[in-house]
Scaffold this active site. Structure first.
Site, PDB file in Angstrom:
ATOM      1  N   THR A   1       0.869  -1.222   0.036  1.00 35.68           N
ATOM      2  CA  THR A   1       0.198  -0.011  -0.088  1.00 35.68           C
ATOM      3  C   THR A   1       0.752   1.177   0.122  1.00 35.68           C
ATOM      4  O   THR A   1       0.425   2.178  -0.658  1.00 35.68           O
ATOM      5  CB  THR A   1      -0.856  -0.067   1.146  1.00 35.68           C
TER       6      THR A   1
ATOM      7  N   GLN B   1       1.302 -13.031  -1.167  1.00 37.79           N
ATOM      8  CA  GLN B   1       0.002 -13.356  -1.698  1.00 37.79           C
ATOM      9  C   GLN B   1      -0.116 -12.351  -2.568  1.00 37.79           C
ATOM     10  O   GLN B   1      -0.992 -12.162  -3.428  1.00 37.79           O
ATOM     11  CB  GLN B   1      -1.008 -12.899  -0.653  1.00 37.79           C
TER      12      GLN B   1
ATOM     13  N   HIS C   1      -0.058 -16.267  -5.301  1.00 43.70           N
ATOM     14  CA  HIS C   1      -1.088 -16.120  -6.258  1.00 43.70           C
ATOM     15  C   HIS C   1      -0.732 -15.560  -7.792  1.00 43.70           C
ATOM     16  O   HIS C   1      -1.372 -14.962  -8.671  1.00 43.70           O
ATOM     17  CB  HIS C   1      -2.029 -14.909  -5.593  1.00 43.70           C
TER      18      HIS C   1
ATOM     19  N   CYS D   1      -2.885 -21.146 -26.968  1.00 45.55           N
ATOM     20  CA  CYS D   1      -1.707 -21.801 -27.578  1.00 45.55           C
ATOM     21  C   CYS D   1      -0.515 -21.632 -26.530  1.00 45.55           C
ATOM     22  O   CYS D   1       0.567 -22.246 -26.880  1.00 45.55           O
ATOM     23  CB  CYS D   1      -1.317 -21.040 -28.946  1.00 45.55           C
TER      24      CYS D   1
ATOM     25  N   CYS E   1      -4.379 -13.238 -28.648  1.00 47.38           N
ATOM     26  CA  CYS E   1      -3.244 -13.621 -28.861  1.00 47.38           C
ATOM     27  C   CYS E   1      -2.788 -13.096 -30.563  1.00 47.38           C
ATOM     28  O   CYS E   1      -3.785 -13.501 -31.177  1.00 47.38           O
ATOM     29  CB  CYS E   1      -3.082 -15.257 -28.735  1.00 47.38           C
TER      30      CYS E   1
ATOM     31  N   CYS F   1      -2.681 -16.794 -32.516  1.00 41.30           N
ATOM     32  CA  CYS F   1      -3.932 -17.746 -32.842  1.00 41.30           C
ATOM     33  C   CYS F   1      -5.172 -16.982 -32.397  1.00 41.30           C
ATOM     34  O   CYS F   1      -6.262 -17.605 -32.596  1.00 41.30           O
ATOM     35  CB  CYS F   1      -3.892 -18.962 -31.902  1.00 41.30           C
TER      36      CYS F   1
ATOM     37  N   ASN G   1       1.136  -5.351  11.108  1.00 38.15           N
ATOM     38  CA  ASN G   1      -0.108  -5.181  10.233  1.00 38.15           C
ATOM     39  C   ASN G   1      -0.904  -4.090  11.016  1.00 38.15           C
ATOM     40  O   ASN G   1      -1.042  -3.979  12.138  1.00 38.15           O
ATOM     41  CB  ASN G   1      -0.907  -6.351  10.261  1.00 38.15           C
TER      42      ASN G   1
END
Ligand code: NAD
Length: 257
Positions: A39, A114, A132, A143, A162, A165, A226
């Protein structure tokens, strides 16, 4: 004993000194970070008061960032994703920089994050497990061709396609309803399980399976930095409810003394 940080916030120096002593004497430190670590780089988290920026669509973040929503409403997903989750100009803040420095000062074995912003690596941390995934990597669902973040940000169509493809390009991030990469989870469990000290920074510890890593921790000292409270506060040796950047900068200064 208190310490007046450069931003004028009074912090209990005792907690910082206790955290520093634990880190100095640790034989193996694992770090778990969440959105709160970024943040101070200008990237909002999901759960601090006022941080939900999803005003345009009256849809919960957990829905809009889900696998089924991505498949069924790819255009809305991308509109939200581009405006709320991609920060190509964000730079590491004091929290990321301090963690990279701590790698050199004490036995910091790795960072489990995360976050999907790549800022730990940009700060210089070398062992980062991205639970994540990352917005830096994207791939064609048809593809498999790989694309950079710039290719997604700069795409003319709202849903990037893409050039080989015509398939839909998706970010290499784990959406709600999707499993974590087995390797990342295995590596994260190993890191936390083998650590004698776990430093948790900027996470509400309500998103699973990431929060479940706390249950794999067998070590002596849990340190939580935190702003808000977490469901695991009762297990911590030290809790510092302040901004991670200023706290970690001070801890690194103390570690150098
Ligand atoms: P969260 O939004 O649930 O919680 C963030 C926590 O950080 C809050 O408890 C808040 O009090 C605290 N916080 C905010 N700023 C802080 C600061 N400067 N110093 C210390 N604490 C601070 O975040 P989460 O637990 O990581 O879970 C949210 C999910 O959203 C994760 O899965 C993550 O992948 C994703 N996310 C990632 C980013 C990113 O990559 N930067 C940003 C938003 C959300």
């Amino acid at each position: 004993m208190t310490w007046l940080s450069c931003s004028g916030v009074i912090i209990f120096l005792d907690s910082i000194i206790k955290a520093t002593e634990i880190l100095r004497n640790a034989k193996s430190i694992a770090v778990l970070t969440g959105a709160g670590a970024s943040t101070e780089s200008g990237i909002p988290d999901f759960r601090s008061p006022g941080s939900q920026k999803n005003k345009k669509y009256d849809i919960p973040v957990e829905v809009i960032l889900s696998h089924s929503f991505f498949l069924n409403h790819t255009d809305i997903f991308y509109d939200y994703y581009r405006n709320n989750l991609i920060y190509p100009y964000a730079r590491p803040n004091e929290c990321h920089i301090a963690l990279a420095e701590m790698e050199k000062l004490c036995r910091l074995d790795g960072v489990v994050t995360q976050n999907i912003d790549g800022l730990h690596q940009k700060a210089g941390s070398t062992n980062v497990i991205e639970l994540h995934g990352t917005t830096e990597k994207n791939y064609c669902m048809n593809c498999g061709k790989k694309f950079s973040m710039d290719a997604v940000c700069g795409a003319e169509q709202i849903v990037p396609k893409c050039d080989k493809c015509g398939g839909i390009v998706r970010p290499n991030v784990v959406l709600y309803e999707e499993p974590l990469s087995e390797k990342s989870l295995f590596d994260a469990i190993n890191l936390v399980n083998n650590a004698d000290t776990l430093l948790v920074i900027g996470t509400s510890l309500v998103v699973y399976p990431a929060a479940g890593l706390l249950n794999c921790f067998r070590g002596q000292n849990l340190i939580i930095i935190n702003i808000g409270s977490t469901p695991f506060d009762g297990r911590a040796s030290v809790i510092i409810n302040e901004k991670a950047g200023q706290v970690l900068k001070k801890i690194v200064e103390e570690l150098k003394n």
